[in-house]
Design an enzyme around this catalytic site. Structure first.
Site, PDB file in Angstrom:
ATOM      1  N   ARG A 249      20.031 -22.978  10.362  1.00  0.00           N
ATOM      2  CA  ARG A 249      19.709 -22.359  11.644  1.00  0.00           C
ATOM      3  C   ARG A 249      20.198 -23.284  12.845  1.00  0.00           C
ATOM      4  NH1 ARG A 249      19.056 -18.224   9.178  1.00  0.00           N
ATOM      5  NH2 ARG A 249      17.619 -16.746   9.094  1.00  0.00           N
ATOM      6  N   HIS A 297      27.839 -16.892  11.275  1.00  0.00           N
ATOM      7  CA  HIS A 297      26.633 -16.753  10.747  1.00  0.00           C
ATOM      8  C   HIS A 297      26.752 -15.768   9.411  1.00  0.00           C
ATOM      9  CE1 HIS A 297      22.070 -16.591  10.999  1.00  0.00           C
ATOM     10  NE2 HIS A 297      22.352 -16.399   9.761  1.00  0.00           N
TER      11      HIS A 297
END
Ligand code: NDP
Length: 334
Positions: A249, A297
């Site tokens: 993250r 991502h």
């Protein structure tokens, strides 16, 4: 670490069952919400496990009181409020940071996914990223652009020290793969872990863990205690020129500190899949840095056919008054 065949011991259900809850033995209706995942594929794979399943796709909810299970990825704020009889929430991914701390999150078990497909994709992303640095591929790409035959003597993999921060379902799998590939692997986590082939450190051993890491991989979950954890101190604790891979993250990393470390060369290069803001804004300095590789991502995704068996098993267990597989603790953030 879990794989497709893993079945955890059953535990008592910790969440509420609602007025028409799971203890009836019937799973009730499942509501699906995701902007990234295919509801048709999910409906098909789940029905192959649970043929009588009442599978509904948001916004075609029908009677909200019939919804017992929500299967969702990043539902918007307030999403859960209409569903008063929920018995289970299945997060359609590994990290539950988009659910933790929400005011509308129901007091029912929150299960995450940890399927063999997701683990295999994450292993491949991190292996690729680490091997790319270990085998000097960015140097050869740069040399190729100027038609230069630039010989760099390869370093044997067992001499390359790779460090993995976070040794959970995915982190442990990644560390294990790197060790199997031949790297000198060390890991760090809040508690001591045991992974064959990996020199595991914990807690206060962070500084000694970092002291000789040549390629650092972040696999921590985003929680209140890991937010901003990887910043100037970490970047200064690794040897000058160390490479950095972030596959978990963005908010765990202090981005301005990373930009600075990449500019000074303290961090030699970075492979980044996740960011403070996604999509990464056009004006962000990372875009213009030659020593940064950006991916949007996708280090790993949930693979429905691999995950459906676990989701179906969780639905069955909760309907039988037991806890689901891969139970998370939203109050701690993972
Ligand atoms: P897990 O939740 O299984 O494991 C988390 C690990 O981190 C555990 O070992 C836990 O320790 C440890 N930990 C938690 N808090 C701290 C802390 N403050 N300090 C040190 N260690 C800590 O996570 P996974 O391995 O499955 O996944 C990691 C993350 O990867 C996910 O949370 C998700 O955000 C990200 N991800 C990213 C994807 C992408 O495409 N980029 C795809 C999938 C996941 P303990 O065992 O003691 O609890």
């Amino acid at each position: 670490m879990h794989d497709e065949t893993a079945v955890e011991p059953t535990a008592p259900c910790e969440g509420g069952t609602g007025p028409a809850g799971g203890r009836s033995g019937k799973p009730g209706a499942v509501l699906f919400y995701s902007k990234f995942d295919d509801p048709v594929e999910w409906g098909a794979v789940l029905k192959s496990e649970l043929p009588d399943l009442d599978f509904r796709v948001y916004p075609d909810v029908g009677d909200a009181d019939e919804i017992r299970t929500v299967l969702a990825w990043q539902p918007p704020p307030g999403f859960f409020e209409p569903y008063r009889n929920l018995t289970l929430v299945v997060n359609l991914g590994a990290g539950i940071d988009s659910l933790a701390g929400r005011a509308d999150l129901p007091d029912v078990p929150i299960s995450r996914l940890s399927d063999s497909g997701m683990i295999a994709l994450m292993r491949s992303y991190v292996l690729f990223s680490v091997i790319r640095y270990a085998r000097n591929i960015p140097d050869f790409e740069a040399a190729m652009r100027v038609k230069e035959w630039r010989y760099i003597h390869p370093t044997p993999l067992h001499r390359i020290k790779v460090g993995v921060m976070g040794l959970g379902h995915l982190g442990a799998a990644v560390a294990s793969s790197l060790a199997q590939a031949g790297f000198d692997v060390r890991g760090w986590d809040q508690a001591k872990k045991a992974i064959p082939g990996v020199n595991c450190h914990s807690g206060a051993e962070l500084a000694s863990f970092l002291s000789d890491v040549e390629i650092l991989v972040n696999m921590l979950p985003l929680t209140p205690s890991t937010r901003g954890m990887i910043g100037r101190e970490v970047f200064e604790a690794v040897p000058r020129g160390a490479k950095f891979v972030n596959a978990s993250r963005g908010l765990i990393v202090d981005e301005p500190a990373l930009v600075e470390a990449l500019r000074t060369g303290q961090i030699g290069a970075a492979t980044l899949d996740v960011f403070w803001t996604e999509p990464l804004p056009a004006e962000h300095p990372f875009w213009a840095m030659e020593n940064v590789l950006i991916t949007p991502h996708l280090a790993s995704i949930t693979v429905p056919e691999a995950a459906a068996r676990d989701v179906a098993e969780s639905i069955r267990r909760v309907a039988a008054g037991q806890g689901p597989l891969h139970l998370t603790e939203p109050q701690r953030g993972y």
